[in-house]
Motif scaffolding. Structure first.
Motif, mmCIF file in Angstrom:
data_model
loop_
_atom_site.group_PDB
_atom_site.id
_atom_site.type_symbol
_atom_site.label_atom_id
_atom_site.label_comp_id
_atom_site.label_asym_id
_atom_site.label_seq_id
_atom_site.Cartn_x
_atom_site.Cartn_y
_atom_site.Cartn_z
ATOM 1 N N PRO A 294 0.795 -1.241 0.000
ATOM 2 C CA PRO A 294 0.000 0.000 0.000
ATOM 3 C C PRO A 294 0.821 1.281 0.000
ATOM 4 O O PRO A 294 0.388 2.288 -0.565
ATOM 5 C CB PRO A 294 -0.847 -0.149 1.272
ATOM 6 N N VAL A 295 2.008 1.285 0.638
ATOM 7 C CA VAL A 295 2.802 2.518 0.714
ATOM 8 C C VAL A 295 3.774 2.670 -0.460
ATOM 9 O O VAL A 295 4.671 3.513 -0.411
ATOM 10 C CB VAL A 295 3.592 2.600 2.045
ATOM 11 N N PHE A 296 3.595 1.885 -1.507
ATOM 12 C CA PHE A 296 4.498 1.952 -2.659
ATOM 13 C C PHE A 296 4.602 3.370 -3.207
ATOM 14 O O PHE A 296 5.698 3.849 -3.527
ATOM 15 C CB PHE A 296 3.999 1.000 -3.753
ATOM 16 N N ALA A 297 3.474 4.069 -3.331
ATOM 17 C CA ALA A 297 3.493 5.414 -3.917
ATOM 18 C C ALA A 297 4.371 6.362 -3.113
ATOM 19 O O ALA A 297 5.175 7.113 -3.675
ATOM 20 C CB ALA A 297 2.075 5.964 -4.024
ATOM 21 N N SER A 298 4.218 6.349 -1.793
ATOM 22 C CA SER A 298 4.996 7.268 -0.955
ATOM 23 C C SER A 298 6.489 7.058 -1.129
ATOM 24 O O SER A 298 7.260 8.014 -1.263
ATOM 25 C CB SER A 298 4.616 7.095 0.522
ATOM 26 N N TRP A 299 6.923 5.790 -1.134
ATOM 27 C CA TRP A 299 8.361 5.534 -1.232
ATOM 28 C C TRP A 299 8.875 5.702 -2.651
ATOM 29 O O TRP A 299 10.039 6.090 -2.853
ATOM 30 C CB TRP A 299 8.694 4.168 -0.643
ATOM 31 N N LEU A 300 8.029 5.460 -3.643
ATOM 32 C CA LEU A 300 8.425 5.789 -5.008
ATOM 33 C C LEU A 300 8.684 7.289 -5.116
ATOM 34 O O LEU A 300 9.697 7.731 -5.678
ATOM 35 C CB LEU A 300 7.335 5.366 -5.992
ATOM 36 N N GLY A 301 7.782 8.096 -4.558
ATOM 37 C CA GLY A 301 7.927 9.538 -4.611
ATOM 38 C C GLY A 301 9.067 10.054 -3.755
ATOM 39 O O GLY A 301 9.543 11.171 -3.953
ATOM 40 N N TRP A 302 9.495 9.262 -2.785
ATOM 41 C CA TRP A 302 10.595 9.680 -1.925
ATOM 42 C C TRP A 302 11.954 9.292 -2.503
ATOM 43 O O TRP A 302 12.924 10.035 -2.409
ATOM 44 C CB TRP A 302 10.439 9.047 -0.532
ATOM 45 N N LEU A 303 12.029 8.111 -3.130
ATOM 46 C CA LEU A 303 13.322 7.555 -3.505
ATOM 47 C C LEU A 303 13.638 7.610 -4.990
ATOM 48 O O LEU A 303 14.807 7.630 -5.374
ATOM 49 C CB LEU A 303 13.406 6.092 -3.039
ATOM 50 N N ALA A 304 12.624 7.604 -5.844
ATOM 51 C CA ALA A 304 12.864 7.575 -7.287
ATOM 52 C C ALA A 304 12.745 8.980 -7.861
ATOM 53 O O ALA A 304 11.792 9.702 -7.552
ATOM 54 C CB ALA A 304 11.867 6.648 -7.972
ATOM 55 N N PRO A 305 13.675 9.397 -8.704
ATOM 56 C CA PRO A 305 13.608 10.753 -9.272
ATOM 57 C C PRO A 305 12.434 10.884 -10.240
ATOM 58 O O PRO A 305 12.097 9.931 -10.955
ATOM 59 C CB PRO A 305 14.944 10.895 -10.015
ATOM 60 N N PRO A 306 11.790 12.060 -10.270
ATOM 61 C CA PRO A 306 10.653 12.260 -11.159
ATOM 62 C C PRO A 306 11.049 12.568 -12.593
ATOM 63 O O PRO A 306 10.199 12.617 -13.481
ATOM 64 C CB PRO A 306 9.942 13.457 -10.535
ATOM 65 N N ASP A 307 12.351 12.791 -12.819
ATOM 66 C CA ASP A 307 12.795 13.237 -14.140
ATOM 67 C C ASP A 307 13.692 12.214 -14.849
ATOM 68 O O ASP A 307 14.326 12.534 -15.846
ATOM 69 C CB ASP A 307 13.530 14.573 -14.021
ATOM 70 N N ARG A 308 13.746 10.988 -14.340
ATOM 71 C CA ARG A 308 14.448 9.903 -15.028
ATOM 72 C C ARG A 308 13.425 8.860 -15.454
ATOM 73 O O ARG A 308 12.489 8.562 -14.700
ATOM 74 C CB ARG A 308 15.475 9.229 -14.107
ATOM 75 N N PRO A 309 13.570 8.291 -16.641
ATOM 76 C CA PRO A 309 12.648 7.216 -17.018
ATOM 77 C C PRO A 309 12.743 6.060 -16.024
ATOM 78 O O PRO A 309 13.841 5.676 -15.604
ATOM 79 C CB PRO A 309 13.149 6.795 -18.405
ATOM 80 N N LEU A 310 11.608 5.540 -15.625
ATOM 81 C CA LEU A 310 11.560 4.441 -14.667
ATOM 82 C C LEU A 310 11.078 3.177 -15.371
ATOM 83 O O LEU A 310 10.066 3.186 -16.069
ATOM 84 C CB LEU A 310 10.626 4.779 -13.504
ATOM 85 N N ILE A 311 11.808 2.101 -15.156
ATOM 86 C CA ILE A 311 11.432 0.785 -15.670
ATOM 87 C C ILE A 311 11.038 -0.071 -14.478
ATOM 88 O O ILE A 311 11.793 -0.178 -13.505
ATOM 89 C CB ILE A 311 12.602 0.128 -16.432
ATOM 90 N N MET A 312 9.881 -0.685 -14.527
ATOM 91 C CA MET A 312 9.402 -1.505 -13.430
ATOM 92 C C MET A 312 9.732 -2.979 -13.677
ATOM 93 O O MET A 312 9.692 -3.465 -14.808
ATOM 94 C CB MET A 312 7.893 -1.344 -13.255
ATOM 95 N N LEU A 313 10.046 -3.668 -12.585
ATOM 96 C CA LEU A 313 10.231 -5.106 -12.628
ATOM 97 C C LEU A 313 9.368 -5.706 -11.526
ATOM 98 O O LEU A 313 9.433 -5.269 -10.377
ATOM 99 C CB LEU A 313 11.704 -5.468 -12.426
ATOM 100 N N ARG A 314 8.552 -6.700 -11.882
ATOM 101 C CA ARG A 314 7.614 -7.278 -10.924
ATOM 102 C C ARG A 314 7.545 -8.780 -11.124
ATOM 103 O O ARG A 314 8.030 -9.320 -12.116
ATOM 104 C CB ARG A 314 6.222 -6.677 -11.116
ATOM 105 N N ASN A 315 6.903 -9.450 -10.180
ATOM 106 C CA ASN A 315 6.572 -10.854 -10.337
ATOM 107 C C ASN A 315 5.280 -10.989 -11.132
ATOM 108 O O ASN A 315 4.462 -10.050 -11.177
ATOM 109 C CB ASN A 315 6.409 -11.532 -8.978
ATOM 110 N N ALA A 316 5.060 -12.155 -11.693
ATOM 111 C CA ALA A 316 3.875 -12.368 -12.522
ATOM 112 C C ALA A 316 2.579 -12.217 -11.734
ATOM 113 O O ALA A 316 1.542 -11.849 -12.294
ATOM 114 C CB ALA A 316 3.937 -13.758 -13.171
ATOM 115 N N ASP A 317 2.615 -12.482 -10.421
ATOM 116 C CA ASP A 317 1.395 -12.388 -9.613
ATOM 117 C C ASP A 317 1.164 -10.991 -9.036
ATOM 118 O O ASP A 317 0.229 -10.778 -8.264
ATOM 119 C CB ASP A 317 1.408 -13.413 -8.482
#
Length: 452
Positions: A294-317
């Motif tokens: 649930p807190v993914f958004a907060s930590w994405l906004g805290w740790l990932a820069p907003p001006d670099r392209p982001l590539i996501m990696l996830r599990n199939a589920d």
């Protein structure tokens, strides 16, 4: 006795509540909804309601408002403070203005503090006050922070917040309090399970309403302010201009290994949303660990820069739509896509991976770095632990000593994020604690230290 039905729509990750008010005639009003309107739309659909009004108590800093989206796609009338100078169509309200909701009435109450243009909305059934949507003014057991507009205005807004709470306290004791910010919000709501209250209960229990005077209130409020994600300083202005209207739900485009490698070589960042154990077992070198929860958004906004392209990696589920929506609701439009096939595809293409060691609470064999928030650390930490908040780690990684190190938080998710940042900065021989300080105390029989 009023039969008004107000349905809280809780975003556990952001610690916020939006509200759906059934107007009793097939229409509804929503308050402080985010751009991720999935829960709002589902709640309205279940009740056979059309959203006729969308009220925003203030220019939100922690999420993009969905009011403009509703206006553009459903013809919803937006109600918001005239002092906010929003640049999209809305009904600009001032203190004392009322809106006829079709039997019910909504009265705007000027309650500046959390922001300079903040309104609370008093709901009246006839002449009877039923409840008040307090946004970031009066919270359950607290009041929202006043340092998001500018450092120079923090104390003045805190004094305005005092006057706003005193004003709200003059409402009848049985009036319901429906705040936006609640437990888990970085807008300064205390921990707890209650997200709504009454004026009477807050007068009896809220320490800020029981402050001796304005100066005592300001000292207490400003003393409670912790850190907050940097995106909080950007979203208010985006909400004032009006977030872009979405013509389709956000989605993650598929990227093959070659495309992913090319993007990474040109400055993109890979965000690994898999659980801690999976990241520890094998991950792409340089990847940032932010487990999907649930807190993914907060930590994405805290740790990932907003001006670099982001590539996501996830599990199939793991749901790609959930990742895309959590990023979108905090204004992250820089999603380049996701690695099709996940880590298995990367490994099959004979690309390198690395690991991060996990240690149990009874097996700590190196100095400890605790990356929790300062109040968490002060409440109880391992003796001798170093402390640096996760949100500060990117800019202060050089302060962390090289060599064997165990990184810890409360459960392991944030600690793995910290370890991934340290790995990016060249640190090696890192381990992540599976658990938190209480687990360590139970496993070892030792006492925690308190204080900063």
């Amino acid at each position: 006795m009023s039969t008004v039905e107000v349905v809280p729509l809780v975003d556990e990750g952001l610690g916020n509540s939006a509200y759906l008010l059934d107007l009793g005639d097939g229409r509804a009003m929503v308050v402080d909804v985010s751009l991720d309107l999935r829960a709002t739309s589902a709640a309205a659909r279940r009740r056979g309601l059309t959203v006729a009004f969308a009220a925003d108590t203030h220019l939100h800093a922690d999420f993009l408002s969905g009011a403009g989206q509703l206006s553009a796609t459903e013809g919803t009338q937006v109600l918001a403070s005239a002092a906010g100078h929003r640049e999209f169509e809305h009904n600009g309200l001032r203190d004392g203005d009322e809106v006829d909701l079709g039997g019910l009435r909504l009265r705007a109450l000027g309650t500046p503090g959390h922001t300079h243009e903040h309104l609370s909305f008093l709901l009246l059934d006839g002449d009877k006050p039923v409840g008040v949507f307090t946004g970031g003014s009066l919270l359950v057991g607290a009041a929202a922070r006043t340092d998001l507009v500018s450092p120079e205005r923090t104390e003045a807004l805190a004094r305005a917040q005092y006057a706003s709470l005193q004003r709200l306290a003059t409402l009848p004791d049985d009036v319901a309090v429906w705040p936006t910010h609640g437990a888990g919000s970085f807008c300064s709501a205390p921990p707890g399970t209650e997200r709504t209250s009454t004026i009477g209960r807050e007068k009896a229990t809220n320490p800020l309403l029981r402050a001796a005077d304005e100066d005592a209130f300001v000292t207490a409020l400003l003393g409670s302010l912790g850190s907050f994600p940097p995106y909080f300083l950007r979203l208010g202005e985006i909400n004032r201009r009006g977030p872009d209207v979405l013509d389709h739900p956000p989605a993650l485009a598929g990227l093959n290994v070659a495309q992913t490698r090319s993007l990474l070589a040109h400055g993109a960042l890979l965000v690994d949303a898999r659980p801690v154990a999976d990241f520890a077992a094998a991950h792409v070198p340089g990847a940032l660990s932010i487990p999907l929860r649930p807190v993914f958004a907060s930590w994405l906004g805290w740790l990932a820069p907003p001006d670099r392209p982001l590539i996501m990696l996830r599990n199939a589920d793991q749901d790609p739509a959930e990742i895309a929506w959590q990023a979108t609701k905090i204004g992250y439009t820089n999603l380049a896509g996701e690695l099709t096939g996940g880590l298995a595809a990367w490994v099959a293409a004979e690309q390198p991976t690395t690991t991060t060691r996990l240690v149990g609470p009874g097996d700590i064999d190196s100095p400890v770095l605790d990356i929790r928030q300062t109040p968490e650390f002060a409440a109880g930490h391992l003796p001798g632990a170093l402390h640096l908040e996760l949100g500060d780690l990117s800019s202060r990684a050089t302060e962390v000593p090289h060599g064997p190190l165990v990184v810890m938080c409360g459960h392991g998710e944030r600690a793995m994020g910290a370890a991934s940042l340290l790995e990016q900065a060249g640190h090696r021989d890192l381990a992540v604690l599976t658990g938190g300080p209480d687990d360590w105390a139970t496993a070892t029989g030792h006492r925690l230290e308190t204080g900063a």
